[in-house]
Design a protein around this motif. Structure first.
Motif, PDB file in Angstrom:
ATOM      1  N   ARG A 118       0.831  -1.209   0.000  1.00 24.56           N
ATOM      2  CA  ARG A 118       0.000   0.000   0.000  1.00 24.56           C
ATOM      3  C   ARG A 118       0.865   1.258   0.000  1.00 24.56           C
ATOM      4  NH1 ARG A 118      -3.568  -3.558   3.148  1.00 24.56           N
ATOM      5  NH2 ARG A 118      -2.588  -2.925   5.088  1.00 24.56           N
ATOM      6  N   LEU A 119       1.998   1.209   0.698  1.00 26.90           N
ATOM      7  CA  LEU A 119       2.920   2.354   0.678  1.00 26.90           C
ATOM      8  C   LEU A 119       3.466   2.600  -0.725  1.00 26.90           C
ATOM      9  CD1 LEU A 119       4.933   1.885   3.981  1.00 26.90           C
ATOM     10  CD2 LEU A 119       3.259   3.659   3.464  1.00 26.90           C
ATOM     11  N   LYS A 120       3.808   1.531  -1.424  1.00 28.98           N
ATOM     12  CA  LYS A 120       4.292   1.671  -2.791  1.00 28.98           C
ATOM     13  C   LYS A 120       3.229   2.300  -3.682  1.00 28.98           C
ATOM     14  CE  LYS A 120       7.308  -2.387  -2.703  1.00 28.98           C
ATOM     15  NZ  LYS A 120       7.482  -3.752  -3.237  1.00 28.98           N
ATOM     16  N   ILE A 121       2.006   1.835  -3.545  1.00 26.45           N
ATOM     17  CA  ILE A 121       0.905   2.378  -4.349  1.00 26.45           C
ATOM     18  C   ILE A 121       0.704   3.858  -4.044  1.00 26.45           C
ATOM     19  CG2 ILE A 121      -1.597   2.293  -4.736  1.00 26.45           C
ATOM     20  CD1 ILE A 121      -1.367  -0.784  -4.250  1.00 26.45           C
ATOM     21  N   LEU A 122       0.644   4.198  -2.766  1.00 26.84           N
ATOM     22  CA  LEU A 122       0.441   5.597  -2.388  1.00 26.84           C
ATOM     23  C   LEU A 122       1.586   6.487  -2.871  1.00 26.84           C
ATOM     24  CD1 LEU A 122      -1.007   5.131   1.192  1.00 26.84           C
ATOM     25  CD2 LEU A 122      -2.201   6.121  -0.780  1.00 26.84           C
TER      26      LEU A 122
ATOM     27  N   LYS B 177       2.040  -2.253 -13.888  1.00 27.98           N
ATOM     28  CA  LYS B 177       3.279  -2.197 -14.672  1.00 27.98           C
ATOM     29  C   LYS B 177       4.405  -1.527 -13.880  1.00 27.98           C
ATOM     30  CE  LYS B 177       3.367  -0.108 -18.914  1.00 27.98           C
ATOM     31  NZ  LYS B 177       3.582   0.448 -20.184  1.00 27.98           N
ATOM     32  N   HIS B 178       4.121  -0.386 -13.270  1.00 26.78           N
ATOM     33  CA  HIS B 178       5.149   0.344 -12.514  1.00 26.78           C
ATOM     34  C   HIS B 178       5.687  -0.459 -11.331  1.00 26.78           C
ATOM     35  CE1 HIS B 178       5.177   4.212 -14.518  1.00 26.78           C
ATOM     36  NE2 HIS B 178       3.852   4.299 -14.439  1.00 26.78           N
ATOM     37  N   LEU B 179       4.798  -1.168 -10.645  1.00 32.33           N
ATOM     38  CA  LEU B 179       5.209  -1.877  -9.433  1.00 32.33           C
ATOM     39  C   LEU B 179       5.518  -3.344  -9.661  1.00 32.33           C
ATOM     40  CD1 LEU B 179       2.783  -0.272  -6.819  1.00 32.33           C
ATOM     41  CD2 LEU B 179       5.086   0.455  -7.494  1.00 32.33           C
ATOM     42  N   ASP B 180       5.312  -3.808 -10.898  1.00 35.73           N
ATOM     43  CA  ASP B 180       5.572  -5.202 -11.251  1.00 35.73           C
ATOM     44  C   ASP B 180       4.854  -6.160 -10.292  1.00 35.73           C
ATOM     45  OD1 ASP B 180       6.646  -7.272 -12.795  1.00 35.73           O
ATOM     46  OD2 ASP B 180       8.453  -7.410 -11.545  1.00 35.73           O
ATOM     47  N   MET B 181       3.544  -5.951 -10.199  1.00 43.09           N
ATOM     48  CA  MET B 181       2.711  -6.771  -9.319  1.00 43.09           C
ATOM     49  C   MET B 181       1.493  -7.242 -10.087  1.00 43.09           C
ATOM     50  SD  MET B 181       2.924  -4.396  -5.950  1.00 43.09           S
ATOM     51  CE  MET B 181       2.820  -5.604  -4.669  1.00 43.09           C
ATOM     52  N   LYS B 182       0.794  -8.206  -9.521  1.00 41.48           N
ATOM     53  CA  LYS B 182      -0.408  -8.744 -10.154  1.00 41.48           C
ATOM     54  C   LYS B 182      -1.560  -7.749 -10.054  1.00 41.48           C
ATOM     55  CE  LYS B 182       0.649 -13.581  -9.316  1.00 41.48           C
ATOM     56  NZ  LYS B 182       0.172 -14.823  -8.728  1.00 41.48           N
ATOM     57  N   GLN B 183      -2.389  -7.749 -11.081  1.00 40.78           N
ATOM     58  CA  GLN B 183      -3.532  -6.837 -11.113  1.00 40.78           C
ATOM     59  C   GLN B 183      -4.478  -7.104  -9.954  1.00 40.78           C
ATOM     60  OE1 GLN B 183      -5.537  -6.499 -14.865  1.00 40.78           O
ATOM     61  NE2 GLN B 183      -7.240  -5.362 -13.986  1.00 40.78           N
ATOM     62  N   SER B 184      -4.688  -8.373  -9.615  1.00 40.71           N
ATOM     63  CA  SER B 184      -5.604  -8.705  -8.512  1.00 40.71           C
ATOM     64  C   SER B 184      -5.101  -8.128  -7.189  1.00 40.71           C
ATOM     65  CB  SER B 184      -5.797 -10.219  -8.405  1.00 40.71           C
ATOM     66  OG  SER B 184      -4.560 -10.864  -8.172  1.00 40.71           O
ATOM     67  N   THR B 185      -3.789  -8.147  -6.985  1.00 39.87           N
ATOM     68  CA  THR B 185      -3.198  -7.586  -5.761  1.00 39.87           C
ATOM     69  C   THR B 185      -3.422  -6.081  -5.709  1.00 39.87           C
ATOM     70  OG1 THR B 185      -1.505  -9.299  -5.739  1.00 39.87           O
ATOM     71  CG2 THR B 185      -1.044  -7.305  -4.467  1.00 39.87           C
ATOM     72  N   ILE B 186      -3.155  -5.425  -6.827  1.00 42.49           N
ATOM     73  CA  ILE B 186      -3.319  -3.971  -6.886  1.00 42.49           C
ATOM     74  C   ILE B 186      -4.782  -3.591  -6.671  1.00 42.49           C
ATOM     75  CG2 ILE B 186      -3.125  -1.929  -8.371  1.00 42.49           C
ATOM     76  CD1 ILE B 186      -0.410  -3.068  -7.368  1.00 42.49           C
TER      77      ILE B 186
ATOM     78  N   LYS C 101      -8.962  -1.079  -3.397  1.00 45.70           N
ATOM     79  CA  LYS C 101     -10.288  -1.127  -2.766  1.00 45.70           C
ATOM     80  C   LYS C 101     -10.169  -0.785  -1.281  1.00 45.70           C
ATOM     81  CE  LYS C 101     -14.170  -4.183  -1.835  1.00 45.70           C
ATOM     82  NZ  LYS C 101     -14.696  -5.548  -1.922  1.00 45.70           N
ATOM     83  N   TYR C 102      -9.178  -1.357  -0.626  1.00 43.38           N
ATOM     84  CA  TYR C 102      -8.950  -1.097   0.793  1.00 43.38           C
ATOM     85  C   TYR C 102      -8.633   0.380   1.031  1.00 43.38           C
ATOM     86  CZ  TYR C 102      -6.987  -1.746   5.487  1.00 43.38           C
ATOM     87  OH  TYR C 102      -6.716  -1.654   6.824  1.00 43.38           O
TER      88      TYR C 102
END
Length: 101
Positions: free
Chosen positions: A26-30, A45-54, A59-60
């Motif tokens: 969440r810190l990375k996203i923010l 793409k920027h964080l190299d993570m799964k779409q479901s995780t993002i 949502k949270y």
């Protein structure tokens, strides 16, 4: 001077914000959203993570009013809800850098 305790509902809400900020994802996203507005696919793409995780984390964050979105046709673009939490995040980073140097 008499002590005025914190309202329990306010205390719970503040606690939830700190809980949200305690997660590295969440810190990375923010942090990314503080730099630029992004769609879920751009964040992925920027964080190299799964779409479901993002999507789950957004949502949270949205439930806590930490991020907001705008819709353009079928795309949602996310950004910080306001500057308060970004300021708190920035202060925490400055404090951490100060204490480890």
């Amino acid at each position: 001077m008499p002590y005025n305790p914190i309202d329990p509902a306010l205390l719970e809400n503040v606690s939830q914000i700190f809980k949200a900020l305690s997660d590295p994802t969440r810190l990375k996203i923010l942090h990314l959203l503080s730099e630029q507005e992004c769609s879920v696919s751009e964040i992925t793409k920027h964080l190299d993570m799964k779409q479901s995780t993002i999507s789950h984390q957004l949502k949270y964050l949205k439930q806590l009013h930490l991020v907001k979105y705008r819709r353009v046709k079928t795309m949602y673009y996310y950004s910080p809800d306001d500057d308060h939490v970004m300021s708190l995040l920035e202060q925490a980073m400055k404090h951490t850098k100060h204490t480890i140097s």
